[in-house]
Design an enzyme around this catalytic site. Structure first.
Site, PDB file in Angstrom:
ATOM      1  CG  ASP A  13      -1.014   9.942  -0.293  1.00 59.45           C
ATOM      2  OD1 ASP A  13      -1.773  10.058  -1.276  1.00 59.45           O
ATOM      3  OD2 ASP A  13      -1.117   9.012   0.525  1.00 59.45           O
ATOM      4  CB  SER A  69       0.605   5.297   1.943  1.00 66.57           C
ATOM      5  OG  SER A  69      -0.443   6.228   1.977  1.00 66.57           O
ATOM      6  CG  ASP A  87      -1.154   5.657  -2.039  1.00 66.85           C
ATOM      7  OD1 ASP A  87      -0.924   6.693  -1.382  1.00 66.85           O
ATOM      8  OD2 ASP A  87      -1.843   4.711  -1.588  1.00 66.85           O
ATOM      9  CG  ASP A 145      -4.392   6.684  -0.030  1.00 70.28           C
ATOM     10  OD1 ASP A 145      -3.524   7.553   0.188  1.00 70.28           O
ATOM     11  OD2 ASP A 145      -4.375   5.558   0.530  1.00 70.28           O
TER      12      ASP A 145
END
Length: 464
Positions: free
Chosen positions: A249, A104, A251, A253
């Site tokens: 970010d 993340s 990834d 999310d």
């Protein structure tokens, strides 16, 4: 070096000793444990995987794929993808679970295995403990040579994800297209570098300035979308040639917006603004975690809905959303969860709903931000020695403020009219995190320091 085993997965730094970092041995062990759990609990022999662009992604991917195949599990590999895309692909492919290879917002030396159940949602506390137990006992049964799992690749799901977003009743492509928005995107050289522009083009946005959109995994700055990390995109917007900036970010999310003058919209206000738009069109309830801004509660109650606070952690927010039949929810870190699409934080659906909202108001993004109540959060921590009983300290604080409204589902949250303080102990280190919110940063700091003083007094009393 670090290796953190938690109920939602395993994360750590690359390189180092087995058991002390995310080494290939640890990756195999944990992938085998999760695959075993999926086979045991779902009797389903398919798992979907995907990854962000971080440097270790390909290596970790190969280890996970081979391990799952060795268990007799069929692997559908989405390759470079986003966390929400993998979440949607799991139920679409009727798989038994999913693994997202991403740390993340952590820096490039980190990676992780995030674990999803058959609904494409993060596994819960009880399920996570079962996976950890399997890993600890190394209770794996690998398949015979004639029963090894199959491996297939698919690059179609991001397009399906975007089409599903465009098909949502509250996403108005024509309204967005008519505004002819000029947008700057910073995707920190990861998966958002192709996912966000693809979405914007599908929404009819023609003027897209790409910053750090080459998915090399060489993060151009600290990947957490906080103001101190967003100087580059802010400087581009300061020149006055664009309507807004979009930051995700690695990834995809978490989502943050930058105003047309380079000032910060505020990641806490991503959820507030999107929820405001949804609530205007569909009255209902909302959920965020205990450490998120009160502004969501204000906006929800103004629209006639009810606000509910969940423990920190996406799975806890999702569970509360289901229990309270919330129409939207998420976390103050820029995570939007819109159940009409799926139960997972999704920056892409957040962008589509936000741009629709912005287009329909006819306001500049800075004027839209000015519509919402102004709150400021002060984030602090106290480092403790390992011999201090953190639970006992928090219990004493709770007793001290017993006359105030208190929530204890995750640490101790104390409310003072429209101000609050939230105290949580870290799961991984001897730390108490102290977050406070008020209508000015100085007042929030003062409130946090008052509680910090109380904690230090309690600790000194216990040591005497």
């Amino acid at each position: 070096m670090a290796l953190i085993k938690s109920i939602s997965g395993i994360r750590g730094t690359i390189g180092g000793e087995v058991g002390e970092a995310l080494t290939p041995v640890d990756v195999v062990k944990f992938a085998a444990a999760f695959g075993t759990w999926v086979l045991q609990t779902t009797k389903n022999d398919t798992i979907v995987i995907g990854r962000d662009a971080r440097l270790s992604g390909e290596m970790v991917n190969r280890l996970v794929v081979a391990t799952l195949q060795g268990l007799g599990i069929n692997v559908i590999d989405l390759g470079l993808s986003t966390t929400p895309t993998v979440e949607m692909a799991v139920p679409a492919k009727k798989a038994g679970g999913g693994i997202i290879l991403t740390a993340s917002h952590n820096p490039k030396q980190w990676n992780a295995l995030k674990l999803l159940n058959q609904h494409g949602e993060f596994i819960n506390d009880a399920e996570g403990k079962l996976v950890l137990d399997i890993a600890e006992q190394e209770a794996f049964q690998f398949a015979e040579v004639t029963k090894l799992g199959k491996y297939t690749q698919s690059d179609k799901f991001l397009k399906k994800h975007i089409k599903a977003i465009l098909d949502l009743p509250l996403v108005d492509v024509e309204a967005i297209k008519a505004k002819n928005f000029k947008v700057v995107v910073d995707a920190v050289n990861s998966s958002g570098g192709f996912a966000v522009p693809m979405l914007l083009e599908a929404l009819g946005v023609e003027h897209i300035e790409k910053l750090n959109c080459d998915p090399t995994g060489h993060f151009a700055h600290n990947p957490e979308p906080l103001p101190e990390n967003l100087g580059e995109i802010a400087r581009v917007l300061e020149k006055g040639k664009f309507d807004l900036g979009i930051v995700v970010d690695p990834d995809v999310d978490r989502l943050a917006f930058i105003n047309e003058d380079g000032s910060m919209f505020g990641e806490e206000y991503t959820l507030v603004a999107v929820s405001d738009y949804v609530l205007q069109n569909q009255p209902g309830n909302t959920v965020s975690n205990l450490s998120s801004t009160r502004a969501l509660r204000d906006v929800t109650e103004k629209a006639g809905g009810q606000y509910f606070a969940a423990a920190v952690g996406e799975v806890n927010v999702v569970n509360m959303m289901k229990a309270q039949n919330a129409i939207i929810g998420g976390e103050g870190n820029g995570g939007i969860i819109y159940p009409e699409l799926h139960y997972g934080r999704d920056a892409l659906v957040g962008i589509a709903l936000f741009l629709t909202h912005l287009a329909k108001t006819g306001l500049s993004i800075s004027r839209l931000r000015a519509k919402y109540p102004n709150y400021y959060i002060s984030k602090n921590k106290i480092e403790l020695t390992k011999d201090i009983d953190v639970d006992a300290v928090l219990a004493k604080v709770q007793k001290q403020y017993a006359k105030q409204p208190i929530n204890t589902i995750d640490g101790v949250k104390i409310e003072f009219n429209k101000e609050w303080v939230h105290l949580r102990k870290s799961n991984t280190e001897p730390i108490i995190r102290i977050y406070a919110e008020s209508d000015s940063l100085s007042t929030a700091d003062h409130l946090a320091n008052k509680i910090i003083g109380d904690i230090k007094e309690i600790i000194s009393e216990k040591s005497e």
